[in-house]
Design a protein around this motif. Sequence first.
Motif, PDB file in Angstrom:
ATOM      1  N   ILE A  68       0.861  -1.185   0.000  1.00 40.97           N
ATOM      2  CA  ILE A  68       0.000   0.000   0.000  1.00 40.97           C
ATOM      3  C   ILE A  68       0.891   1.227   0.000  1.00 40.97           C
ATOM      4  CG2 ILE A  68      -1.710   1.286   1.300  1.00 40.97           C
ATOM      5  CD1 ILE A  68      -2.734  -1.356   2.364  1.00 40.97           C
ATOM      6  N   ARG A  69       0.581   2.149  -0.904  1.00 45.90           N
ATOM      7  CA  ARG A  69       1.374   3.378  -0.996  1.00 45.90           C
ATOM      8  C   ARG A  69       1.047   4.297   0.170  1.00 45.90           C
ATOM      9  NH1 ARG A  69       2.533   6.880  -6.391  1.00 45.90           N
ATOM     10  NH2 ARG A  69       4.088   8.209  -5.429  1.00 45.90           N
ATOM     11  N   VAL A  70       2.094   4.824   0.805  1.00 48.07           N
ATOM     12  CA  VAL A  70       1.932   5.697   1.969  1.00 48.07           C
ATOM     13  C   VAL A  70       2.748   6.971   1.771  1.00 48.07           C
ATOM     14  CG1 VAL A  70       1.467   3.803   3.559  1.00 48.07           C
ATOM     15  CG2 VAL A  70       3.804   4.554   3.208  1.00 48.07           C
ATOM     16  N   SER A  71       2.565   7.884   2.688  1.00 46.10           N
ATOM     17  CA  SER A  71       3.310   9.150   2.630  1.00 46.10           C
ATOM     18  C   SER A  71       4.737   8.949   3.132  1.00 46.10           C
ATOM     19  CB  SER A  71       2.599  10.200   3.482  1.00 46.10           C
ATOM     20  OG  SER A  71       2.624   9.794   4.833  1.00 46.10           O
ATOM     21  N   LYS A  72       5.587   9.911   2.830  1.00 46.06           N
ATOM     22  CA  LYS A  72       6.982   9.836   3.262  1.00 46.06           C
ATOM     23  C   LYS A  72       7.085   9.902   4.782  1.00 46.06           C
ATOM     24  CE  LYS A  72      11.584  11.746   2.496  1.00 46.06           C
ATOM     25  NZ  LYS A  72      12.136  10.687   3.278  1.00 46.06           N
ATOM     26  N   PHE A  94     -11.361  -4.357   0.656  1.00 44.08           N
ATOM     27  CA  PHE A  94     -11.241  -2.914   0.505  1.00 44.08           C
ATOM     28  C   PHE A  94     -10.570  -2.337   1.744  1.00 44.08           C
ATOM     29  CE2 PHE A  94     -13.026   1.267   1.452  1.00 44.08           C
ATOM     30  CZ  PHE A  94     -12.585   1.962   0.355  1.00 44.08           C
ATOM     31  N   VAL A  95      -9.557  -1.518   1.577  1.00 43.46           N
ATOM     32  CA  VAL A  95      -8.797  -0.949   2.699  1.00 43.46           C
ATOM     33  C   VAL A  95      -9.471   0.342   3.166  1.00 43.46           C
ATOM     34  CG1 VAL A  95      -6.585  -0.012   3.425  1.00 43.46           C
ATOM     35  CG2 VAL A  95      -6.660  -1.949   1.855  1.00 43.46           C
ATOM     36  N   PHE A  96      -9.802   0.400   4.463  1.00 37.92           N
ATOM     37  CA  PHE A  96     -10.378   1.603   5.046  1.00 37.92           C
ATOM     38  C   PHE A  96      -9.292   2.518   5.595  1.00 37.92           C
ATOM     39  CE2 PHE A  96     -13.864  -1.492   5.513  1.00 37.92           C
ATOM     40  CZ  PHE A  96     -14.809  -0.830   4.762  1.00 37.92           C
ATOM     41  N   PHE A  97      -8.360   1.964   6.375  1.00 39.65           N
ATOM     42  CA  PHE A  97      -7.250   2.751   6.877  1.00 39.65           C
ATOM     43  C   PHE A  97      -6.096   1.833   7.226  1.00 39.65           C
ATOM     44  CE2 PHE A  97      -9.479   1.879  10.887  1.00 39.65           C
ATOM     45  CZ  PHE A  97      -8.437   1.496  11.710  1.00 39.65           C
ATOM     46  N   ILE A  98      -4.929   2.450   7.343  1.00 41.16           N
ATOM     47  CA  ILE A  98      -3.735   1.759   7.817  1.00 41.16           C
ATOM     48  C   ILE A  98      -3.088   2.656   8.863  1.00 41.16           C
ATOM     49  CG2 ILE A  98      -2.261   2.649   5.969  1.00 41.16           C
ATOM     50  CD1 ILE A  98      -0.834  -0.085   6.058  1.00 41.16           C
ATOM     51  N   ILE A 105      -3.483   6.646   7.970  1.00 43.45           N
ATOM     52  CA  ILE A 105      -3.877   7.106   6.641  1.00 43.45           C
ATOM     53  C   ILE A 105      -5.200   6.437   6.300  1.00 43.45           C
ATOM     54  CG2 ILE A 105      -3.336   7.110   4.183  1.00 43.45           C
ATOM     55  CD1 ILE A 105      -0.432   7.175   4.847  1.00 43.45           C
ATOM     56  N   GLU A 106      -6.194   7.244   5.938  1.00 40.02           N
ATOM     57  CA  GLU A 106      -7.500   6.724   5.547  1.00 40.02           C
ATOM     58  C   GLU A 106      -7.602   6.720   4.028  1.00 40.02           C
ATOM     59  OE1 GLU A 106     -10.515   8.943   7.525  1.00 40.02           O
ATOM     60  OE2 GLU A 106      -9.934   8.201   9.498  1.00 40.02           O
ATOM     61  N   PHE A 107      -8.407   5.794   3.505  1.00 47.06           N
ATOM     62  CA  PHE A 107      -8.571   5.640   2.066  1.00 47.06           C
ATOM     63  C   PHE A 107     -10.035   5.813   1.695  1.00 47.06           C
ATOM     64  CE2 PHE A 107      -4.812   3.312   3.267  1.00 47.06           C
ATOM     65  CZ  PHE A 107      -3.906   3.667   2.298  1.00 47.06           C
ATOM     66  N   ASN A 111      -9.561   3.587  -3.288  1.00 44.28           N
ATOM     67  CA  ASN A 111      -8.286   3.183  -2.693  1.00 44.28           C
ATOM     68  C   ASN A 111      -7.194   4.228  -2.880  1.00 44.28           C
ATOM     69  OD1 ASN A 111      -9.050   0.886  -1.422  1.00 44.28           O
ATOM     70  ND2 ASN A 111      -8.202  -0.508  -2.927  1.00 44.28           N
ATOM     71  N   SER A 112      -7.586   5.488  -2.900  1.00 48.90           N
ATOM     72  CA  SER A 112      -6.588   6.560  -2.888  1.00 48.90           C
ATOM     73  C   SER A 112      -6.676   7.257  -1.532  1.00 48.90           C
ATOM     74  CB  SER A 112      -6.821   7.537  -4.043  1.00 48.90           C
ATOM     75  OG  SER A 112      -8.112   8.087  -3.970  1.00 48.90           O
TER      76      SER A 112
END
Length: 116
Positions: A68-72, A94-98, A105-107, A111-112
């Motif tokens: 899953i792509r995340v912020s720096k 389906f991903v809600f948050f990580i 990070i919420e999606f 999924n963006s």
Amino acid sequence: LVAPYVFLFFFIVLTVYFVSYYRKSVHPFIKDLKEGIKELLYFPAESYKTPFFNAYYIKTPSKKNAMIRVSKEMYDSIQPGSKGCLCLSPRARFVFFIEVAGKKIEFNEKNSRIYD
């Protein structure tokens, strides 16, 4: 004379295709929405950075969403031994948050990421 059989063949093939597509993609979402259940996965957080681009990822135990792509900022907060939490729907995956190291990070439905 042959045209009705050709049209019937294509109708059957397309019907089978759309029914299978519905059962793979739409039906799991509908079942998850009706049940209203979410699944939490706790996992050891592993980070990954692409070699040539500045794209940062987290490796997850989910087969459908393996990375899953995340912020720096979240990427930088991952230390060896960090634990992550992934909230997703049981059937559609389906991903809600990580959440890792207190950063979340919420999606959205595509999924963006949702930015604050």
